[in-house]
Scaffold this active site. Structure first.
Site, mmCIF file in Angstrom:
data_model
loop_
_atom_site.group_PDB
_atom_site.id
_atom_site.type_symbol
_atom_site.label_atom_id
_atom_site.label_comp_id
_atom_site.label_asym_id
_atom_site.label_seq_id
_atom_site.Cartn_x
_atom_site.Cartn_y
_atom_site.Cartn_z
ATOM 1 N N LYS A 170 -16.011 8.618 155.773
ATOM 2 C CA LYS A 170 -15.717 9.452 156.962
ATOM 3 C C LYS A 170 -14.374 10.178 156.823
ATOM 4 C CE LYS A 170 -18.286 6.441 160.174
ATOM 5 N NZ LYS A 170 -18.509 5.212 159.376
ATOM 6 N N GLN A 229 -25.673 -3.932 168.289
ATOM 7 C CA GLN A 229 -26.185 -2.575 168.502
ATOM 8 C C GLN A 229 -26.828 -2.496 169.883
ATOM 9 O OE1 GLN A 229 -25.554 -0.148 166.570
ATOM 10 N NE2 GLN A 229 -25.525 -0.745 164.423
ATOM 11 N N GLY A 234 -28.406 -2.598 158.111
ATOM 12 C CA GLY A 234 -27.541 -3.623 157.547
ATOM 13 C C GLY A 234 -28.124 -4.998 157.743
ATOM 14 N N ARG A 235 -27.665 -5.666 158.819
ATOM 15 C CA ARG A 235 -27.959 -7.090 159.011
ATOM 16 C C ARG A 235 -29.427 -7.487 158.990
ATOM 17 N NH1 ARG A 235 -23.664 -7.031 163.729
ATOM 18 N NH2 ARG A 235 -24.436 -4.894 163.639
ATOM 19 N N HIS A 257 -11.350 12.633 157.177
ATOM 20 C CA HIS A 257 -10.825 13.427 158.304
ATOM 21 C C HIS A 257 -9.346 13.648 158.037
ATOM 22 C CE1 HIS A 257 -10.630 13.900 163.002
ATOM 23 N NE2 HIS A 257 -10.001 14.863 162.361
ATOM 24 N N ASP A 258 -8.999 14.870 157.595
ATOM 25 C CA ASP A 258 -7.604 15.133 157.224
ATOM 26 C C ASP A 258 -7.443 16.654 157.160
ATOM 27 O OD1 ASP A 258 -4.965 14.836 156.029
ATOM 28 O OD2 ASP A 258 -5.614 12.884 155.292
ATOM 29 N N ILE A 259 -6.321 17.120 156.634
ATOM 30 C CA ILE A 259 -6.172 18.573 156.512
ATOM 31 C C ILE A 259 -7.180 19.065 155.461
ATOM 32 C CG2 ILE A 259 -3.758 18.603 157.261
ATOM 33 C CD1 ILE A 259 -2.967 18.880 154.289
ATOM 34 N N PRO A 260 -7.586 20.346 155.594
ATOM 35 C CA PRO A 260 -8.663 20.850 154.720
ATOM 36 C C PRO A 260 -8.435 20.607 153.236
ATOM 37 C CG PRO A 260 -8.222 22.433 156.473
ATOM 38 C CD PRO A 260 -7.178 21.344 156.602
ATOM 39 N N ASN A 261 -7.217 20.845 152.753
ATOM 40 C CA ASN A 261 -6.952 20.699 151.322
ATOM 41 C C ASN A 261 -7.174 19.251 150.855
ATOM 42 O OD1 ASN A 261 -5.871 21.830 148.812
ATOM 43 N ND2 ASN A 261 -4.195 20.374 149.172
ATOM 44 N N THR A 262 -6.751 18.304 151.675
ATOM 45 C CA THR A 262 -6.896 16.883 151.315
ATOM 46 C C THR A 262 -8.359 16.460 151.341
ATOM 47 O OG1 THR A 262 -4.693 16.444 152.160
ATOM 48 C CG2 THR A 262 -6.157 14.551 151.982
ATOM 49 N N ASP A 277 -19.562 5.999 152.516
ATOM 50 C CA ASP A 277 -19.315 6.193 153.960
ATOM 51 C C ASP A 277 -17.832 6.017 154.259
ATOM 52 O OD1 ASP A 277 -19.506 6.221 156.737
ATOM 53 O OD2 ASP A 277 -20.333 4.197 156.870
ATOM 54 N N LYS A 296 -25.209 1.838 151.063
ATOM 55 C CA LYS A 296 -24.050 2.437 151.720
ATOM 56 C C LYS A 296 -22.825 1.578 151.437
ATOM 57 C CE LYS A 296 -23.232 2.268 156.399
ATOM 58 N NZ LYS A 296 -21.813 2.007 156.658
ATOM 59 N N THR A 300 -20.642 5.988 167.888
ATOM 60 C CA THR A 300 -21.388 5.370 168.997
ATOM 61 C C THR A 300 -20.522 4.380 169.769
ATOM 62 O OG1 THR A 300 -22.345 3.930 167.329
ATOM 63 C CG2 THR A 300 -23.737 5.680 168.152
HETATM 64 O O1 C5P Z 1 -26.008 -4.339 160.490
HETATM 65 P P1 C5P Z 1 -26.377 -3.014 161.069
HETATM 66 O O2 C5P Z 1 -27.808 -2.591 160.781
HETATM 67 O O3 C5P Z 1 -26.035 -2.888 162.537
HETATM 68 O O4 C5P Z 1 -25.446 -1.989 160.250
HETATM 69 C C1 C5P Z 1 -25.391 -0.628 160.558
HETATM 70 C C2 C5P Z 1 -24.397 0.055 159.669
HETATM 71 O O5 C5P Z 1 -24.232 1.387 160.153
HETATM 72 C C3 C5P Z 1 -23.013 -0.568 159.640
HETATM 73 O O6 C5P Z 1 -22.462 -0.331 158.326
HETATM 74 C C4 C5P Z 1 -22.254 0.206 160.700
HETATM 75 O O7 C5P Z 1 -20.879 0.256 160.459
HETATM 76 C C5 C5P Z 1 -22.873 1.595 160.525
HETATM 77 N N1 C5P Z 1 -22.773 2.459 161.697
HETATM 78 C C6 C5P Z 1 -23.257 2.115 162.948
HETATM 79 N N2 C5P Z 1 -23.125 2.974 164.012
HETATM 80 C C7 C5P Z 1 -22.552 4.155 163.832
HETATM 81 C C8 C5P Z 1 -22.075 4.539 162.580
HETATM 82 C C9 C5P Z 1 -22.207 3.644 161.518
HETATM 83 O O8 C5P Z 1 -23.822 1.033 163.108
HETATM 84 N N3 C5P Z 1 -22.486 4.994 164.842
#
Ligand code: C5P
Length: 237
Positions: free
Chosen positions: A63, A190, A210-211, A65-70, A61, A34, A120
């Site tokens: 995300k 988290q 990620g981590r 979010h803008d006007i439809p054409n963009t 990733d 990602k 989240t």
């Molecule tokens: O390090 P970790 O496993 O927490 O990374 C989770 C990844 O998912 C990060 O890139 C974080 O920005 C992304 N993410 C998240 N929660 C969301 C949407 C995306 O943790 N609701």
């Protein structure tokens, strides 16, 4: 779809060199990567091209979010990079979502199109501050239904929401879930987490991690152990 990897490793690195070093260290196991706003803003599309050329499925990733054409134009640009998955905010509304779908349908290479429902980081009081009085769970389901109606392939949701999404939209509607922590791993920041095996058992399709991998002393061993845990659980399930 069947050959798509389950694990998406979040390359939350400040430089392309660090991200690519991790990819090399992870070896040949099946996984996608990602690329998010930090890495993309620092390195631009070249890091995406490098990863695609390396043979890794890339979830871009950004995300949109803008006007439809963009948004439609941005989706076409992402598809041209050869990425495997992209996302847009479902709260951009039906016209924007349909424009994204229609744009990808004209592309020779069509990435999976995933909707972001409620971040989240937004709780009920944050939603209320932007004029939404429904609970986060109600809003997630409303935006999930909208994403489905507009032809998206799935949504990003927390592991706790997988069952509700599948119940609402059917097993074929994809879920992409962050908040995954192996039992022995630190939670970091988290809150609502699930283990890899329990997320897959709940019907989760793609797990963003990620981590627990990127900060492990031995990232390759951490990834292998997660894949083994999922496989072992599926055999005993
Ligand atoms: O390090 P970790 O496993 O927490 O990374 C989770 C990844 O998912 C990060 O890139 C974080 O920005 C992304 N993410 C998240 N929660 C969301 C949407 C995306 O943790 N609701």
């Amino acid at each position: 779809m069947k050959d798509s990897p389950r694990i998406i490793v979040a390359l939350d690195h400040p430089t392309g060199d660090e991200a690519f070093a991790l990819v090399k260290a992870l070896g040949d196991a099946p996984y996608a990567v990602k690329v998010g706003k930090e890495l993309f803003t620092r390195e631009g599309p070249s890091i995406v091209r490098t990863l695609v050329a390396h043979g890794r499925p890339v979830f871009l990733d950004l995300k949109f979010h803008d006007i439809p054409n963009t948004v439609a134009a941005a989706c076409r640009a992402a598809a041209d990079l050869g990425v495997w998955m992209i996302n847009v905010h479902a709260s951009g509304g039906p016209a924007m979502l349909r424009a994204a779908r229609a744009a990808l349908d004209t592309c020779a290479h069509k990435p999976l199109l995933i909707g972001v429902t409620v971040l989240t980081s937004l709780d009920a009081s944050e939603l209320s501050a932007i004029g939404i009085e429904d609970s986060p769970a109600q809003q997630v389901l409303r935006l999930t239904r909208l994403a489905r109606e507009c032809g998206l392939d799935g949504v990003v949701c927390s592991p706790q929401e997988i069952a509700g999404v599948k119940n609402e939209c059917g097993a074929g509607f994809l879920t992409v879930t962050p908040g995954i922590r192996p039992a022995e791993a630190s939670l970091d920041d988290q809150q609502r987490v699930a283990t890899p095996a329990s997320a897959v058992r709940a019907g989760g399709d793609f797990l963003v991690i990620g981590r627990p991998i990127t900060r492990a002393v031995d990232p390759r061993a951490a990834l292998t152990s997660i894949l083994t845990e999922i496989e072992a659980d599926a055999c005993h399930g």
